[in-house]
Design an enzyme around this catalytic site. Sequence first.
Site, short mmCIF file in Angstrom:
data_model
loop_
_atom_site.label_atom_id
_atom_site.label_comp_id
_atom_site.label_asym_id
_atom_site.label_seq_id
_atom_site.Cartn_x
_atom_site.Cartn_y
_atom_site.Cartn_z
N HIS A 65 0.85 -1.19 0.00
CA HIS A 65 0.00 0.00 0.00
C HIS A 65 0.89 1.24 0.00
O HIS A 65 1.94 1.27 0.64
CB HIS A 65 -0.92 0.01 1.23
CG HIS A 65 -2.18 -0.80 1.02
ND1 HIS A 65 -2.91 -1.32 2.05
CD2 HIS A 65 -2.84 -1.15 -0.12
CE1 HIS A 65 -3.96 -1.98 1.56
NE2 HIS A 65 -3.93 -1.89 0.24
N ASP A 67 0.87 4.07 1.44
CA ASP A 67 1.28 4.74 2.69
C ASP A 67 2.44 4.00 3.38
O ASP A 67 2.91 4.43 4.42
CB ASP A 67 0.10 4.93 3.66
CG ASP A 67 -0.60 3.64 4.07
OD1 ASP A 67 -0.73 2.73 3.21
OD2 ASP A 67 -1.01 3.53 5.24
N HIS A 68 2.90 2.90 2.76
CA HIS A 68 4.03 2.16 3.33
C HIS A 68 5.24 2.11 2.38
O HIS A 68 6.32 1.67 2.80
CB HIS A 68 3.60 0.73 3.71
CG HIS A 68 2.53 0.73 4.76
ND1 HIS A 68 2.78 0.40 6.08
CD2 HIS A 68 1.22 1.09 4.71
CE1 HIS A 68 1.65 0.52 6.78
NE2 HIS A 68 0.70 0.95 5.97
N HIS A 140 -4.65 -8.67 6.12
CA HIS A 140 -5.00 -7.34 5.64
C HIS A 140 -5.76 -7.53 4.33
O HIS A 140 -6.07 -8.66 3.96
CB HIS A 140 -3.69 -6.55 5.48
CG HIS A 140 -3.87 -5.08 5.28
ND1 HIS A 140 -4.83 -4.34 5.92
CD2 HIS A 140 -3.18 -4.19 4.50
CE1 HIS A 140 -4.73 -3.08 5.54
NE2 HIS A 140 -3.73 -2.95 4.67
N ASP A 211 -0.10 -3.63 8.56
CA ASP A 211 -1.55 -3.44 8.74
C ASP A 211 -2.21 -4.81 8.85
O ASP A 211 -1.93 -5.72 8.07
CB ASP A 211 -2.15 -2.71 7.53
CG ASP A 211 -1.62 -1.29 7.40
OD1 ASP A 211 -0.77 -0.90 8.21
OD2 ASP A 211 -2.07 -0.59 6.48
N HIS A 269 0.23 3.63 13.39
CA HIS A 269 -0.77 3.61 12.32
C HIS A 269 -2.11 4.10 12.87
O HIS A 269 -3.11 3.37 12.91
CB HIS A 269 -0.88 2.19 11.74
CG HIS A 269 -1.37 2.15 10.31
ND1 HIS A 269 -2.70 2.04 10.01
CD2 HIS A 269 -0.72 2.20 9.12
CE1 HIS A 269 -2.84 2.01 8.68
NE2 HIS A 269 -1.65 2.12 8.12
ZN LIG Z 1 -1.39 1.52 6.07
ZN LIG Z 2 -2.51 -1.23 4.22
#
Ligand SMILES: [Zn+2]
Ligand SMILES: [Zn+2]
Length: 312
Positions: A65, A67-68, A140, A211, A269
């Site tokens: 993802h 955001d990572h 996830h 996550d 997170h």
């Molecule tokens: Zn995330």
């Molecule tokens: Zn994620």
Amino acid sequence: MQILFLGTGAGMPSKQRNTSSMILKLLEERGSNWMFDCGEATQHQILRTTVKPRKIEKIFITHLHGDHIYGLPGLLGSRSFLGGEELLTIYGPKGIKDWLEVTLITSQTHLKYPLKIIEIEEGIIFEDEQFIVEARLLEHVVPCFGYRVTQKQLAPELLIEKADELGVPRGPLLRLLKSGQDVELPNGNVVRSSEVTGEPKEGFKLVVLGDTRYCENSILLAKESDVLIHEGTFDTGTEGLAREYGHSTIVDAANVSEKAGAKNLIINHISARFMPEDIKNLLVQVSEYNFPIYIADDFNEFSCINGKLERI
Ligand SMILES: [Zn+2]
Ligand SMILES: [Zn+2]
């Protein structure tokens, strides 16, 4: 070891929190730092710390993802500009290699150091004489790994006063004794290693999860760890959203930690819906647990000595 959070937000950056990234400082242990996840603008966050990009030896990516991972290409380029010459190894799920290579090629980013990208499966993904890193799949909405870093037993300390008492001269004989060998002194006396060394010390066990919903693999990874870093995107009252989007509440994080017998829990997170003034109320939701629980903010740094965690 120290843990430095560069970004503790979920999904998107907010004024309070950047996207996910964390540094495991191993400068004393191996003269380098390891990074876990690299959300967008991670290199901007690094500028506000003492961390040097060329000292980053390994980057562990939990999942793909944005955001990572969106901070990776920029950070890799800057590491080269800033004089990094040593090997950098990136570990992550299948797909990380293609994405990163295409990005570096199309932007004509020429790195002056060797880059190794390892697409991992579950199991032990790295081991040397100091550390073991094990990965397991979490739950996830895309494949996502959690990592357990185990520092191997440390060589026992040399009790220099005892050695002096027994007449061991400074130099190679002392080194042999420290490494576990018995030695004969020039005067014929035999000195045993056990006479001049302390107890071997246990290394630390750190678990960094990506996550995830509450899941069994989190508990297995976190078993008796010194520090568990677990996401807590949602809270009591928004459990439904947590389940739907493949995330955890802070109570889920505390339950995993309790079941695993982890000594300390740090929650990261954090959703942008929670303002700084909400953090106290979030901690109230997990006040019943009898181990230390922290909610990390960007630039929070922790040190862990003999299982005791402190926010610096
Ligand atoms: Zn995330
Ligand atoms: Zn994620």
